[in-house]
Write a protein that holds these residues in place. Structure first.
Motif, PDB file in Angstrom:
ATOM      1  N   ALA A 139       0.807  -1.220   0.000  1.00  0.00           N
ATOM      2  CA  ALA A 139       0.000   0.000   0.000  1.00  0.00           C
ATOM      3  C   ALA A 139       0.844   1.276   0.000  1.00  0.00           C
ATOM      4  O   ALA A 139       0.452   2.275  -0.576  1.00  0.00           O
ATOM      5  CB  ALA A 139      -0.909  -0.006   1.207  1.00  0.00           C
ATOM      6  N   GLY A 162      13.353  -3.088  -2.660  1.00  0.00           N
ATOM      7  CA  GLY A 162      12.366  -2.718  -1.642  1.00  0.00           C
ATOM      8  C   GLY A 162      11.244  -3.756  -1.688  1.00  0.00           C
ATOM      9  O   GLY A 162      11.311  -4.733  -2.453  1.00  0.00           O
ATOM     10  N   ILE A 209       0.628   0.571  -4.594  1.00  0.00           N
ATOM     11  CA  ILE A 209       0.012   1.901  -4.482  1.00  0.00           C
ATOM     12  C   ILE A 209       1.059   2.880  -3.944  1.00  0.00           C
ATOM     13  O   ILE A 209       1.801   2.552  -2.999  1.00  0.00           O
ATOM     14  CB  ILE A 209      -1.171   1.878  -3.487  1.00  0.00           C
ATOM     15  CG1 ILE A 209      -2.125   0.726  -3.786  1.00  0.00           C
ATOM     16  CG2 ILE A 209      -1.920   3.220  -3.508  1.00  0.00           C
ATOM     17  CD1 ILE A 209      -3.149   0.469  -2.690  1.00  0.00           C
ATOM     18  N   LEU A 244       1.663   7.467  -3.471  1.00  0.00           N
ATOM     19  CA  LEU A 244       1.131   8.812  -3.622  1.00  0.00           C
ATOM     20  C   LEU A 244       2.029   9.671  -4.508  1.00  0.00           C
ATOM     21  O   LEU A 244       1.590  10.663  -5.080  1.00  0.00           O
ATOM     22  CB  LEU A 244       1.096   9.412  -2.206  1.00  0.00           C
ATOM     23  CG  LEU A 244       0.143  10.514  -1.830  1.00  0.00           C
ATOM     24  CD1 LEU A 244      -1.268  10.204  -2.244  1.00  0.00           C
ATOM     25  CD2 LEU A 244       0.205  10.733  -0.305  1.00  0.00           C
ATOM     26  N   CYS A 252      -3.558   5.443  -0.528  1.00  0.00           N
ATOM     27  CA  CYS A 252      -3.917   4.021  -0.391  1.00  0.00           C
ATOM     28  C   CYS A 252      -5.080   3.822   0.574  1.00  0.00           C
ATOM     29  O   CYS A 252      -5.778   2.802   0.501  1.00  0.00           O
ATOM     30  CB  CYS A 252      -2.709   3.215   0.053  1.00  0.00           C
ATOM     31  SG  CYS A 252      -2.147   3.628   1.691  1.00  0.00           S
ATOM     32  N   ASN A 253      -5.284   4.773   1.486  1.00  0.00           N
ATOM     33  CA  ASN A 253      -6.392   4.600   2.438  1.00  0.00           C
ATOM     34  C   ASN A 253      -7.732   4.562   1.709  1.00  0.00           C
ATOM     35  O   ASN A 253      -8.706   4.005   2.216  1.00  0.00           O
ATOM     36  CB  ASN A 253      -6.377   5.732   3.469  1.00  0.00           C
ATOM     37  CG  ASN A 253      -5.138   5.665   4.337  1.00  0.00           C
ATOM     38  OD1 ASN A 253      -4.936   4.689   5.049  1.00  0.00           O
ATOM     39  ND2 ASN A 253      -4.280   6.667   4.248  1.00  0.00           N
ATOM     40  N   ASP A 304       3.348   0.026   5.103  1.00  0.00           N
ATOM     41  CA  ASP A 304       4.664   0.514   5.540  1.00  0.00           C
ATOM     42  C   ASP A 304       4.784   2.029   5.349  1.00  0.00           C
ATOM     43  O   ASP A 304       5.567   2.498   4.518  1.00  0.00           O
ATOM     44  CB  ASP A 304       5.729  -0.237   4.710  1.00  0.00           C
ATOM     45  CG  ASP A 304       7.144   0.090   5.142  1.00  0.00           C
ATOM     46  OD1 ASP A 304       7.337   0.530   6.289  1.00  0.00           O
ATOM     47  OD2 ASP A 304       8.060  -0.103   4.319  1.00  0.00           O
ATOM     48  N   ASP A 354       0.352   7.920   8.570  1.00  0.00           N
ATOM     49  CA  ASP A 354      -0.383   8.190   7.329  1.00  0.00           C
ATOM     50  C   ASP A 354      -1.421   7.126   7.016  1.00  0.00           C
ATOM     51  O   ASP A 354      -1.981   7.112   5.915  1.00  0.00           O
ATOM     52  CB  ASP A 354       0.612   8.266   6.148  1.00  0.00           C
ATOM     53  CG  ASP A 354       1.699   9.278   6.415  1.00  0.00           C
ATOM     54  OD1 ASP A 354       1.368  10.398   6.826  1.00  0.00           O
ATOM     55  OD2 ASP A 354       2.890   8.929   6.249  1.00  0.00           O
TER      56      ASP A 354
HETATM   57  C1  LIG Z   1       8.550   3.811   3.894  1.00  0.00           C
HETATM   58  S1  LIG Z   1       8.179   4.101   2.197  1.00  0.00           S
HETATM   59  C2  LIG Z   1       7.807   2.477   1.631  1.00  0.00           C
HETATM   60  C3  LIG Z   1       8.999   1.627   1.330  1.00  0.00           C
HETATM   61  C4  LIG Z   1       8.677   0.285   0.738  1.00  0.00           C
HETATM   62  N1  LIG Z   1       7.841  -0.483   1.647  1.00  0.00           N
HETATM   63  C5  LIG Z   1       9.926  -0.495   0.425  1.00  0.00           C
HETATM   64  O1  LIG Z   1      10.359  -1.321   1.234  1.00  0.00           O
HETATM   65  O2  LIG Z   1      10.491  -0.299  -0.665  1.00  0.00           O
HETATM   66  C6  LIG Z   1       6.603   4.859   2.282  1.00  0.00           C
HETATM   67  C7  LIG Z   1       5.992   5.218   0.921  1.00  0.00           C
HETATM   68  O3  LIG Z   1       4.638   5.587   1.141  1.00  0.00           O
HETATM   69  C8  LIG Z   1       4.279   6.590   0.209  1.00  0.00           C
HETATM   70  N2  LIG Z   1       3.047   7.227   0.765  1.00  0.00           N
HETATM   71  C9  LIG Z   1       2.942   8.135   1.760  1.00  0.00           C
HETATM   72  N3  LIG Z   1       1.647   8.377   2.048  1.00  0.00           N
HETATM   73  C10 LIG Z   1       0.912   7.582   1.228  1.00  0.00           C
HETATM   74  C11 LIG Z   1      -0.477   7.337   1.050  1.00  0.00           C
HETATM   75  N4  LIG Z   1      -1.395   7.983   1.808  1.00  0.00           N
HETATM   76  N5  LIG Z   1      -0.880   6.451   0.115  1.00  0.00           N
HETATM   77  C12 LIG Z   1       0.036   5.801  -0.648  1.00  0.00           C
HETATM   78  N6  LIG Z   1       1.376   5.970  -0.514  1.00  0.00           N
HETATM   79  C13 LIG Z   1       1.806   6.852   0.397  1.00  0.00           C
HETATM   80  C14 LIG Z   1       5.513   7.446   0.074  1.00  0.00           C
HETATM   81  O4  LIG Z   1       5.520   8.147  -1.156  1.00  0.00           O
HETATM   82  C15 LIG Z   1       6.621   6.380   0.171  1.00  0.00           C
HETATM   83  O5  LIG Z   1       6.991   5.957  -1.118  1.00  0.00           O
END
Ligand SMILES: C[S@@+](CC[C@H](N)C(=O)[O-])C[C@H]1O[C@@H](n2cnc3c(N)ncnc32)[C@H](O)[C@@H]1O
Length: 273
Positions: free
Chosen positions: A42, A60, A78, A80, A105-106, A130, A135
């Motif tokens: 997400a 990732g 997903i 943003l 994603c929510n 994650d 958020d």
């Molecule tokens: C900690 S990173 C994720 C890393 C990923 N899990 C990995 O291991 O490669 C968090 C991601 O969430 C995205 N993000 C932040 N708020 C969001 C939302 N409301 N919906 C979707 N994506 C979001 C950010 O752009 C960022 O790419």
């Protein structure tokens, strides 16, 4: 648009190893039982990140899922951020099983993704939540719990919570931070869990320790979201021994619990908390 890769500390590399191991076991088990099973990321990011220790790109969570054998039947990614979504779309060009959603994603989890993973359709999903900070909406967590078809890894962002919400001097907390916390927790009951009822000699409420607060969230995952199995989360600590986030796992299946307990035990021994 040029993507900016996140630089990740060793604690996040531990998280990636845990997810890699669980995804592999999960996909093998569901495949052997003939279940249609999907992977949901997400807060996906662009697919890769930069390791702080080696300065090199590492997979990732999206790329870890794509490398998992046996494969999932579908992948839902997903994010943003425009540039990250561009990278995810590049992955989707060569793989028709990937669906990429651009936006919050929510919303898209509830309307576009979860309806494809219904228990009654004999579908199952592994979902990674994650976020960087607060958020995530409780609605998503609770819906996943009630669907019974979803296994969840969830990043509980204790550092963000401590910095912005659980301040000793409550008058310095922005109303927006309280709102984000309510949205994450599902209501305002976190306040009673985070502080003991008595103030200290300076008039400030005493904050419970991180572990106690995280265990209150564990109970919420069980009692309110309705997940049957939620092991003690792993505290992901930096080199200063400070907990950045807790990695939670939640499921309805005893086999999943056994698998994840074995993985968590190994990483706890390696010093992840
Ligand atoms: C900690 S990173 C994720 C890393 C990923 N899990 C990995 O291991 O490669 C968090 C991601 O969430 C995205 N993000 C932040 N708020 C969001 C939302 N409301 N919906 C979707 N994506 C979001 C950010 O752009 C960022 O790419």
């Amino acid at each position: 648009m040029v993507v900016e890769y996140d630089i990740i500390g060793f604690w996040t590399e531990i998280k990636l190893s845990i997810i890699r191991e669980y995804a592999s076991a999960y996909s093998s088990i569901l495949n052997s039982k003939g279940f249609y099973h999907v992977y949901i990321d997400a807060f996906a990011g662009p697919g890769e990140q930069i390791s702080e220790s080696t300065k090199k790109l590492v997979a990732g969570t999206p790329k870890i899922a794509l490398a998992t054998e046996p494969p999932f039947q579908a992948y839902y990614f997903i994010d943003l951020d425009n540039a990250k979504v561009d990278e995810l779309n590049k992955l989707a060009r060569n793989n028709t099983d990937i669906r990429v959603f651009h936006g919050d994603c929510n919303k898209s989890l509830l309307t576009k993704v979860f309806p494809n993973v219904l228990w009654e359709d004999y579908r199952r999903g592994l979902c990674i939540l994650d976020p960087y900070g607060l958020d995530l909406s409780w609605n998503v967590i609770e819906t996943a719990g009630q669907m019974k078809s979803i296994d969840l890894f969830l990043n509980f962002p204790i550092q963000d919570i401590n910095r912005n919400v659980l301040r000793r001097d409550r008058t310095t907390v922005y109303p927006g931070s309280i709102e984000r916390m309510n949205n994450f927790w599902g209501d305002s009951s976190w306040e009673d869990k985070a502080f003991s009822s008595k103030g200290n000699m300076f008039g400030y409420k005493t904050k419970v320790d991180n572990e106690t607060f995280a265990l209150s969230f564990k109970r919420r995952l069980e009692e309110v979201a309705g997940f049957k199995y939620v092991p003690r989360p792993i505290p992901m600590k930096n080199s200063m021994n400070s907990t950045i986030y807790y990695l939670f796992f939640a499921s309805h299946h005893d086999v999943a619990l056994t698998v994840v307990n074995d993985i968590f035990r190994k990483y706890r021994i390696l010093g992840a908390g």
